[in-house]
Enzyme design. Structure first.
Site, PDB file in Angstrom:
ATOM      1  N   TYR A 154       0.832  -1.206   0.000  1.00  0.00           N
ATOM      2  CA  TYR A 154       0.000   0.000   0.000  1.00  0.00           C
ATOM      3  C   TYR A 154       0.867   1.258   0.000  1.00  0.00           C
ATOM      4  O   TYR A 154       0.605   2.216  -0.741  1.00  0.00           O
ATOM      5  CB  TYR A 154      -0.910  -0.033   1.227  1.00  0.00           C
ATOM      6  CG  TYR A 154      -1.989   1.019   1.267  1.00  0.00           C
ATOM      7  CD1 TYR A 154      -3.123   0.916   0.464  1.00  0.00           C
ATOM      8  CD2 TYR A 154      -1.912   2.096   2.139  1.00  0.00           C
ATOM      9  CE1 TYR A 154      -4.132   1.872   0.516  1.00  0.00           C
ATOM     10  CE2 TYR A 154      -2.911   3.056   2.205  1.00  0.00           C
ATOM     11  CZ  TYR A 154      -4.021   2.931   1.390  1.00  0.00           C
ATOM     12  OH  TYR A 154      -5.018   3.872   1.441  1.00  0.00           O
ATOM     13  N   LYS A 158       0.946   4.102  -3.008  1.00  0.00           N
ATOM     14  CA  LYS A 158       0.551   5.476  -2.688  1.00  0.00           C
ATOM     15  C   LYS A 158       1.703   6.456  -2.946  1.00  0.00           C
ATOM     16  O   LYS A 158       1.473   7.606  -3.323  1.00  0.00           O
ATOM     17  CB  LYS A 158       0.067   5.559  -1.243  1.00  0.00           C
ATOM     18  CG  LYS A 158      -1.262   4.830  -1.002  1.00  0.00           C
ATOM     19  CD  LYS A 158      -2.348   5.281  -1.966  1.00  0.00           C
ATOM     20  CE  LYS A 158      -3.724   4.766  -1.581  1.00  0.00           C
ATOM     21  NZ  LYS A 158      -4.770   5.190  -2.551  1.00  0.00           N
TER      22      LYS A 158
END
Length: 253
Positions: A154, A158
């Site tokens: 993640y 991002k």
């Protein structure tokens, strides 16, 4: 000069949470909004909220990691609502785990939805923006881009979305298209509730613990993010591009 034309916006992952709040907010700004999610039926609540307030919305099923589905979804939006010139890449999933326990599937799924999905959606929508000599792209990053235990996948996507955003700003700026990223901190959504459950905490306790570490002493709500996105998608934001705005209740070190 402000336009009287109704701009068409696409918000991905808009069945709930930040995406739903953003779709409702953009509709309130006068946009016709395509509400995209994996499950078209799940979008109906968002669509109903928009239409009940007098707005225009369309529910569209789309797996943003699938190029054929993206092409079909954008074509449908262009036919039924008009050329999409505002794109909010919000769709996302979590597959949290420590590195030594993270599977290839955990990694690939998160990469596919967040990064591949944003790429496919932006590539498909940009032609409409270029033709209109106007476009607004907002990608959802996260404070996790700075690194977060248990989120190697993640955090990587991002952070990657920030580089993607800046590159789109460079490439598309001469066509009247801006690209910016919003990076939320702790936002109370179904996704953070699932994280609380995963770590064995009640959601209220989880939020209270997070709030104690945030300078404004509260966690964020989806509307906090929708407000920032609304600014970036506005007519008056044409000289703001390639930026990453952390919306986290305070500075992040």
């Amino acid at each position: 000069m402000p336009t009287t034309e109704q701009r068409v916006a696409i918000v991905t992952g808009a069945a709930r949470g930040i995406g739903a709040a953003t779709a409702v907010r953009l509709a309130a700004e006068g946009r016709a909004v395509a509400v995209l999610d994996l499950d078209e039926a799940a979008c109906q609540g968002t669509v109903d909220a928009i239409t009940a307030a007098g707005g225009t919305a369309l529910a569209v099923s789309c797996d943003v990691a699938d190029a054929d589905q993206v092409r079909a979804a954008v074509a449908r939006v262009a036919t039924e609502l008009g050329a999409p010139v505002i794109l909010v890449n919000n769709a996302g999933v979590l597959r949290d785990n420590l590195l030594f326990k993270m599977s290839e599937s955990d990694w690939d799924t998160v990469m596919g939805v967040h990064l591949r999905g944003a790429f496919l959606m932006a590539r498909e929508c940009q032609k409409h923006m270029v033709d209109a000599a106007f476009g607004r792209i907002v990608n959802l990053s996260s404070s996790s881009a700075l690194g977060n235990r248990g989120q190697a996948n993640y955090a990587a996507v991002k952070a990657g979305l920030q580089g993607f955003t800046k590159t789109l700003a460079i490439e598309l700026g001469k066509f009247g298209v801006t690209a910016n990223a919003v990076a939320p901190g702790f936002i109370a959504t179904d996704m953070t509730a699932a994280t609380a459950e995963r770590v064995g905490m009640g959601f209220e306790d989880f939020k209270a613990a997070a709030a104690s570490q945030i300078p404004v002493q509260r966690v964020g709500e989806p509307d906090d993010i929708a407000n920032a996105i609304a600014f970036f998608t506005g007519e008056q934001a044409g000289f703001v591009s390639g930026q990453v705005l952390y919306v986290a209740g305070g500075p992040l070190n």
